[in-house]
Design a protein around this motif. Sequence first.
Motif, PDB file in Angstrom:
ATOM      1  N   PRO B 333      18.877   4.054  42.070  1.00  0.00           N
ATOM      2  CA  PRO B 333      19.211   3.811  43.480  1.00  0.00           C
ATOM      3  C   PRO B 333      20.439   2.927  43.659  1.00  0.00           C
ATOM      4  N   HIS B 334      21.330   2.893  42.670  1.00  0.00           N
ATOM      5  CA  HIS B 334      22.419   1.922  42.736  1.00  0.00           C
ATOM      6  C   HIS B 334      23.451   2.244  43.811  1.00  0.00           C
ATOM      7  N   TRP B 335      24.199   1.206  44.125  1.00  0.00           N
ATOM      8  CA  TRP B 335      25.128   1.244  45.259  1.00  0.00           C
ATOM      9  C   TRP B 335      26.182   2.342  45.113  1.00  0.00           C
ATOM     10  N   ASP B 336      26.517   2.709  43.859  1.00  0.00           N
ATOM     11  CA  ASP B 336      27.557   3.723  43.687  1.00  0.00           C
ATOM     12  C   ASP B 336      26.963   5.098  43.365  1.00  0.00           C
ATOM     13  N   PHE B 337      25.768   5.332  43.923  1.00  0.00           N
ATOM     14  CA  PHE B 337      25.057   6.612  43.858  1.00  0.00           C
ATOM     15  C   PHE B 337      25.990   7.807  44.077  1.00  0.00           C
ATOM     16  N   ASP B 338      25.793   8.851  43.251  1.00  0.00           N
ATOM     17  CA  ASP B 338      26.556  10.093  43.428  1.00  0.00           C
ATOM     18  C   ASP B 338      25.667  11.157  44.060  1.00  0.00           C
ATOM     19  N   ASN B 339      26.069  11.605  45.211  1.00  0.00           N
ATOM     20  CA  ASN B 339      25.365  12.668  45.929  1.00  0.00           C
ATOM     21  C   ASN B 339      25.530  13.994  45.179  1.00  0.00           C
ATOM     22  N   PRO B 340      24.393  14.642  44.791  1.00  0.00           N
ATOM     23  CA  PRO B 340      24.508  15.867  43.989  1.00  0.00           C
ATOM     24  C   PRO B 340      25.336  16.955  44.663  1.00  0.00           C
ATOM     25  N   ASP B 341      25.387  16.944  45.991  1.00  0.00           N
ATOM     26  CA  ASP B 341      26.147  17.982  46.687  1.00  0.00           C
ATOM     27  C   ASP B 341      27.643  17.716  46.671  1.00  0.00           C
ATOM     28  N   ARG B 342      28.003  16.450  46.516  1.00  0.00           N
ATOM     29  CA  ARG B 342      29.423  16.131  46.679  1.00  0.00           C
ATOM     30  C   ARG B 342      30.065  15.503  45.456  1.00  0.00           C
ATOM     31  N   ALA B 343      29.263  15.173  44.435  1.00  0.00           N
ATOM     32  CA  ALA B 343      29.817  14.409  43.310  1.00  0.00           C
ATOM     33  C   ALA B 343      30.794  15.240  42.489  1.00  0.00           C
ATOM     34  N   LEU B 344      30.518  16.521  42.321  1.00  0.00           N
ATOM     35  CA  LEU B 344      31.397  17.342  41.496  1.00  0.00           C
ATOM     36  C   LEU B 344      32.489  17.943  42.368  1.00  0.00           C
ATOM     37  N   PRO B 345      33.714  18.009  41.837  1.00  0.00           N
ATOM     38  CA  PRO B 345      34.821  18.555  42.638  1.00  0.00           C
ATOM     39  C   PRO B 345      34.500  19.965  43.119  1.00  0.00           C
ATOM     40  N   SER B 346      34.879  20.261  44.362  1.00  0.00           N
ATOM     41  CA  SER B 346      34.519  21.547  44.968  1.00  0.00           C
ATOM     42  C   SER B 346      35.191  22.718  44.257  1.00  0.00           C
ATOM     43  N   HIS B 347      36.274  22.431  43.520  1.00  0.00           N
ATOM     44  CA  HIS B 347      37.008  23.525  42.879  1.00  0.00           C
ATOM     45  C   HIS B 347      36.419  23.925  41.528  1.00  0.00           C
ATOM     46  N   LEU B 348      35.320  23.278  41.098  1.00  0.00           N
ATOM     47  CA  LEU B 348      34.715  23.650  39.804  1.00  0.00           C
ATOM     48  C   LEU B 348      34.172  25.077  39.865  1.00  0.00           C
ATOM     49  N   PRO B 349      34.445  25.900  38.866  1.00  0.00           N
ATOM     50  CA  PRO B 349      33.872  27.249  38.867  1.00  0.00           C
ATOM     51  C   PRO B 349      32.344  27.167  38.790  1.00  0.00           C
ATOM     52  N   PRO B 350      31.620  28.016  39.544  1.00  0.00           N
ATOM     53  CA  PRO B 350      30.155  27.933  39.589  1.00  0.00           C
ATOM     54  C   PRO B 350      29.471  27.932  38.224  1.00  0.00           C
ATOM     55  N   PRO B 351      29.912  28.724  37.239  1.00  0.00           N
ATOM     56  CA  PRO B 351      29.193  28.653  35.950  1.00  0.00           C
ATOM     57  C   PRO B 351      29.265  27.263  35.314  1.00  0.00           C
ATOM     58  N   LEU B 352      30.420  26.615  35.428  1.00  0.00           N
ATOM     59  CA  LEU B 352      30.568  25.274  34.871  1.00  0.00           C
ATOM     60  C   LEU B 352      29.733  24.278  35.680  1.00  0.00           C
ATOM     61  N   ARG B 353      29.745  24.447  37.004  1.00  0.00           N
ATOM     62  CA  ARG B 353      28.943  23.581  37.863  1.00  0.00           C
ATOM     63  C   ARG B 353      27.465  23.663  37.475  1.00  0.00           C
ATOM     64  N   ARG B 354      27.001  24.879  37.195  1.00  0.00           N
ATOM     65  CA  ARG B 354      25.602  25.083  36.813  1.00  0.00           C
ATOM     66  C   ARG B 354      25.286  24.359  35.494  1.00  0.00           C
ATOM     67  N   ARG B 355      26.217  24.492  34.566  1.00  0.00           N
ATOM     68  CA  ARG B 355      26.030  23.800  33.285  1.00  0.00           C
ATOM     69  C   ARG B 355      25.903  22.295  33.466  1.00  0.00           C
ATOM     70  N   ILE B 356      26.864  21.753  34.228  1.00  0.00           N
ATOM     71  CA  ILE B 356      26.890  20.295  34.387  1.00  0.00           C
ATOM     72  C   ILE B 356      25.659  19.822  35.155  1.00  0.00           C
ATOM     73  N   LEU B 357      25.296  20.564  36.205  1.00  0.00           N
ATOM     74  CA  LEU B 357      24.186  20.112  37.049  1.00  0.00           C
ATOM     75  C   LEU B 357      22.839  20.193  36.339  1.00  0.00           C
ATOM     76  N   ALA B 358      22.669  21.128  35.401  1.00  0.00           N
ATOM     77  CA  ALA B 358      21.340  21.236  34.780  1.00  0.00           C
ATOM     78  C   ALA B 358      21.311  21.808  33.366  1.00  0.00           C
ATOM     79  N   ASP B 359      22.065  22.870  33.103  1.00  0.00           N
ATOM     80  CA  ASP B 359      21.878  23.583  31.829  1.00  0.00           C
ATOM     81  C   ASP B 359      22.139  22.698  30.612  1.00  0.00           C
TER      82      ASP B 359
END
Lengths: 369, 369
Positions: B333-359
Amino acid sequence: MVTTPIDIVEPSKPNERARKMAIIDTDIHNDVPSDETLYRYLPDRWRRYHEMIGLRGFYGTSYPRASRNAARHDAWPPSGLPPGSDLGFVQSQLLDTWDIEYGVLNCLRAAGRQQNLEYGAALARALNEWQVEDWLEPEPRLRASMVVPYEDGDLAAEEIDRASQHPGFVQVLVTARTSEPLGRRRYWKLYEAAARNNLPVGIHFGGTGGRPLTGAGWPSHYLEDHAGMPQAFQAQVISLVCEGVFERFPELKIVLIEGGLAWIPPLAWRLDRSWERLREEVPYLSHPPSGYIRKHFWITTQPMEEPPQAKYFRQLLEQLDSNDRLLFATDYPHWDFDNPDRALPSHLPPPLRRRILADNARALYRFEA
Amino acid sequence: MVTTPIDIVEPSKPNERARKMAIIDTDIHNDVPSDETLYRYLPDRWRRYHEMIGLRGFYGTSYPRASRNAARHDAWPPSGLPPGSDLGFVQSQLLDTWDIEYGVLNCLRAAGRQQNLEYGAALARALNEWQVEDWLEPEPRLRASMVVPYEDGDLAAEEIDRASQHPGFVQVLVTARTSEPLGRRRYWKLYEAAARNNLPVGIHFGGTGGRPLTGAGWPSHYLEDHAGMPQAFQAQVISLVCEGVFERFPELKIVLIEGGLAWIPPLAWRLDRSWERLREEVPYLSHPPSGYIRKHFWITTQPMEEPPQAKYFRQLLEQLDSNDRLLFATDYPHWDFDNPDRALPSHLPPPLRRRILADNARALYRFEA
């Protein structure tokens, strides 16, 4: 035992009493007569280690086997003098061979980090007077950084004002490892004097602040000091920016010498992001940290990181956005000397190569063309 | 004065003699009753500073105003418990809100850095038992790093072997600032136990090794700790590689948590270059340092450097060559919390985003899909 004249006393003859009584001397010092003796007992692996690194205790080494032995093998002049101490040989081996227009001397004798500050100040003054007499006066291609007792603001400022009277001094020299981060108040008078005399401050690889290089204690290897020195440079950049040194001395220029350059963009990004969230802690900063870095820092090329792909180097230069603040350096006569013909990547566009090799330094140090 | 029951003694009545003689008590402790009292006397600038940072002496702070107060304002649960200590609230505010499949708990209680090692070991064991009972058993989405007394190899190994019996523990936790660089021999038994139990070792932002964070001494600001913590991570990567830890434990995996990532390519380049010239110092390394970094290190995303141009971020990912080893983290719960919806740059290709977010995390920690 260190034998100096002060230790020599007339041996007295043993008297009768002493001959009759047992004597136990509980403090006699012995030492191996030479490295070779030691090597007869050391396994090969550690003999080579001693030859390469020397002794490395809890202070860190700036160079393997101390500064003089860290030279290129061919940098020992025929005169028998140590590398870098024979002007004639430096002229022929470096200045003439590569047709160098100007060279900036950075004498690394440790005057700046003596625990006895007055002694350090005396050493610094002596070194600067020697530099004028034996280097700057006889050789018009040479300029020099002034050696200063940088851990004391008043003493440093005094030497800066004094030495500045000779036009051959073009920079104030400090090291990357200092007792405190360079943004702190104890160094402000040094910057004030440097700015007053229109001198950049050069921060050079090395030094010993009395503390480990890393935030996790003392590393085991010289390799870790060598690859890890950017940690100290990063601390200095962060400190100089965060303490507001450039708000206080808007004309101050800092040259990062032998610290590499590829770590600068990532540092600026992180620092900007931290500042966005913590700017209240440093309310005197008028804009993001990256702006100070871009404006106030120059960077020498030796040793440059060598990315595995030429493309990454071009990306680095683009991210760095400092084409007018990159300065070529050979690090002569040290072992990791950069050959002027080969140090810069062959794919650099000629105008940029020209800037890095000479134009940027000419502008910064105000050398005549 | 710290008032504890042990200090309470029955006050005795003053006797005649004492009343007649002058008494000078040369040790009486006073303290402000609350921050508010102090604030009546502090200029606004420094009152806000105290509210923001707290007290920050020569040890460094891991978080402003200590860990609990460093939370997001909305992370204080209605129960009145401190942020991060109320499972129900963590479930609703974090796991349910973002539909998080698995979450890895990194409890930062300082068991690992107690000067009394046996006490530290007892604290670690207690914290791990509490984690099983109050977190891992009731909530199947949660896994945990085990807290260990990492400054002692034997004690750490013992707790790793013990705690590993519960399948909810998926990692061994240490901090970026340790007493010695993490490659040194004192930590080898910890790695041996981690490898034996198939557990990655996570190195988390913070810690206090008893020494300054920087190679130039103690910085003045928390901002400098926050922006400068990669210095400690760099030291750890260099040390783990140069000491040959990965030659000794070829299966060992290291996760760099909350240390950023953009500094990794420049570090690898410099380390490779230094190694080329100094490899004789570390003859047990079978290939360049960058190879160990690419194979053995995973990296969490929070906080990620945010380059000023999206292009630079893509360049960074390309240089890093670690798309399968980037792991998403919120730092809740720290002050510099990263929102899962906004933390990753919007230009990341979806397959890479999927990897980073969970795979990538699913593969590393062997979570069931």
